[in-house]
Design a protein around this motif. Structure first.
Motif, PDB file in Angstrom:
ATOM      1  N   PHE A 121      36.806  45.709  34.933  1.00 51.20           N
ATOM      2  CA  PHE A 121      37.015  44.194  35.904  1.00 51.20           C
ATOM      3  C   PHE A 121      38.729  44.204  35.645  1.00 51.20           C
ATOM      4  O   PHE A 121      39.451  43.761  36.519  1.00 51.20           O
ATOM      5  CB  PHE A 121      36.340  43.645  34.905  1.00 51.20           C
ATOM      6  CG  PHE A 121      36.287  42.810  35.346  1.00 51.20           C
ATOM      7  CD1 PHE A 121      36.057  41.679  36.562  1.00 51.20           C
ATOM      8  CD2 PHE A 121      37.165  41.594  34.619  1.00 51.20           C
ATOM      9  CE1 PHE A 121      35.902  40.829  37.131  1.00 51.20           C
ATOM     10  CE2 PHE A 121      36.931  40.076  34.712  1.00 51.20           C
ATOM     11  CZ  PHE A 121      36.878  39.709  36.106  1.00 51.20           C
ATOM     12  N   ALA A 122      39.215  44.305  34.622  1.00 44.90           N
ATOM     13  CA  ALA A 122      40.356  44.388  34.317  1.00 44.90           C
ATOM     14  C   ALA A 122      41.491  44.995  34.931  1.00 44.90           C
ATOM     15  O   ALA A 122      42.818  44.515  35.429  1.00 44.90           O
ATOM     16  CB  ALA A 122      41.102  44.609  32.115  1.00 44.90           C
ATOM     17  N   SER A 123      41.404  46.039  35.993  1.00 43.90           N
ATOM     18  CA  SER A 123      42.333  46.933  36.455  1.00 43.90           C
ATOM     19  C   SER A 123      41.780  46.038  37.875  1.00 43.90           C
ATOM     20  O   SER A 123      43.346  46.286  38.298  1.00 43.90           O
ATOM     21  CB  SER A 123      41.354  47.980  36.034  1.00 43.90           C
ATOM     22  OG  SER A 123      42.276  49.186  35.980  1.00 43.90           O
ATOM     23  N   VAL A 124      41.054  45.746  38.392  1.00 45.32           N
ATOM     24  CA  VAL A 124      40.784  44.990  39.787  1.00 45.32           C
ATOM     25  C   VAL A 124      41.782  43.578  39.715  1.00 45.32           C
ATOM     26  O   VAL A 124      42.640  43.492  40.760  1.00 45.32           O
ATOM     27  CB  VAL A 124      39.424  44.820  39.795  1.00 45.32           C
ATOM     28  CG1 VAL A 124      38.948  43.924  41.433  1.00 45.32           C
ATOM     29  CG2 VAL A 124      38.897  46.248  39.976  1.00 45.32           C
ATOM     30  N   MET A 125      41.652  43.055  38.716  1.00 43.70           N
ATOM     31  CA  MET A 125      42.318  41.910  38.153  1.00 43.70           C
ATOM     32  C   MET A 125      43.681  41.892  38.152  1.00 43.70           C
ATOM     33  O   MET A 125      44.144  41.314  38.377  1.00 43.70           O
ATOM     34  CB  MET A 125      42.181  40.699  37.031  1.00 43.70           C
ATOM     35  CG  MET A 125      40.384  40.441  36.501  1.00 43.70           C
ATOM     36  SD  MET A 125      39.671  39.524  37.870  1.00 43.70           S
ATOM     37  CE  MET A 125      40.338  37.903  37.256  1.00 43.70           C
ATOM     38  N   ASP A 126      44.446  42.576  37.843  1.00 42.27           N
ATOM     39  CA  ASP A 126      45.674  43.145  37.883  1.00 42.27           C
ATOM     40  C   ASP A 126      46.251  43.281  38.767  1.00 42.27           C
ATOM     41  O   ASP A 126      47.143  43.423  39.394  1.00 42.27           O
ATOM     42  CB  ASP A 126      46.260  44.511  36.772  1.00 42.27           C
ATOM     43  CG  ASP A 126      47.414  44.976  36.448  1.00 42.27           C
ATOM     44  OD1 ASP A 126      48.277  43.694  36.208  1.00 42.27           O
ATOM     45  OD2 ASP A 126      47.883  45.783  37.290  1.00 42.27           O
ATOM     46  N   SER A 127      45.290  44.011  39.893  1.00 43.29           N
ATOM     47  CA  SER A 127      45.402  44.796  41.301  1.00 43.29           C
ATOM     48  C   SER A 127      45.441  43.158  42.449  1.00 43.29           C
ATOM     49  O   SER A 127      46.830  43.394  42.965  1.00 43.29           O
ATOM     50  CB  SER A 127      44.804  45.353  42.336  1.00 43.29           C
ATOM     51  OG  SER A 127      44.729  46.791  41.299  1.00 43.29           O
TER      52      SER A 127
END
Length: 154
Positions: A121-127
């Motif tokens: 979830f954090a990786s998607v938010m960062d992208s």
């Protein structure tokens, strides 16, 4: 409209049949109705995601860009059409290319399954943030109140 025919020396005047047989028309319409009734739910289906439940939920009334993460941490992007699977490394460039106008004014909805690890979830938010989009909303379901769950049992 009338027309005459000659048979055996006699002239007969006949009128043309101007009625339309609507039975085949009704059959075709009913078949089309049945086809559309069966295919409409299939066309509206998306990725099956069990989103978390919260107390405050706003209904979406217009088409928005939605990033979906399923229970296997697969990422999908929906920009007005069907959900398309997308690689996480390509998400930033796809969001930049689909942005209309200023990306800071664009709204992105992130819909994640409740069983997704926080790292995915954090990786998607960062992208999404790397694409310049700062207005991010998380999609949830309304919390259902159960009287048996609220009352303590003895």
């Amino acid at each position: 409209m009338a027309f005459s025919t000659r048979s055996g020396g006699q002239t007969r005047t006949q009128t043309a049949l101007a009625e339309i047989n609507i039975t085949p028309l009704v059959d075709v319409v009913l078949v089309l109705l049945l086809i559309f009734m069966l295919t409409a739910p299939v066309l509206q289906s998306g990725i099956n995601v069990a989103v978390p439940h919260t107390r405050s939920v706003n209904q979406l009334t217009e088409q928005r860009t939605v990033v979906t993460i399923d229970k296997d941490s697969n990422v999908f992007l929906q920009t007005g059409g069907p959900d398309k699977p997308i690689n996480l490394s390509d998400l930033t460039t796809q969001l930049r290319s689909s942005a209309k106008g200023d990306p800071a004014k664009q709204t992105i909805y992130v819909q994640a399954d409740g069983r997704v690890p926080f790292g995915a979830f954090a990786s998607v938010m960062d992208s999404v943030k790397q694409a310049g989009i700062t207005n991010i909303s998380i999609v949830t379901q309304p919390l259902e109140y159960k009287q048996t769950a609220e009352a303590p049992t003895r």
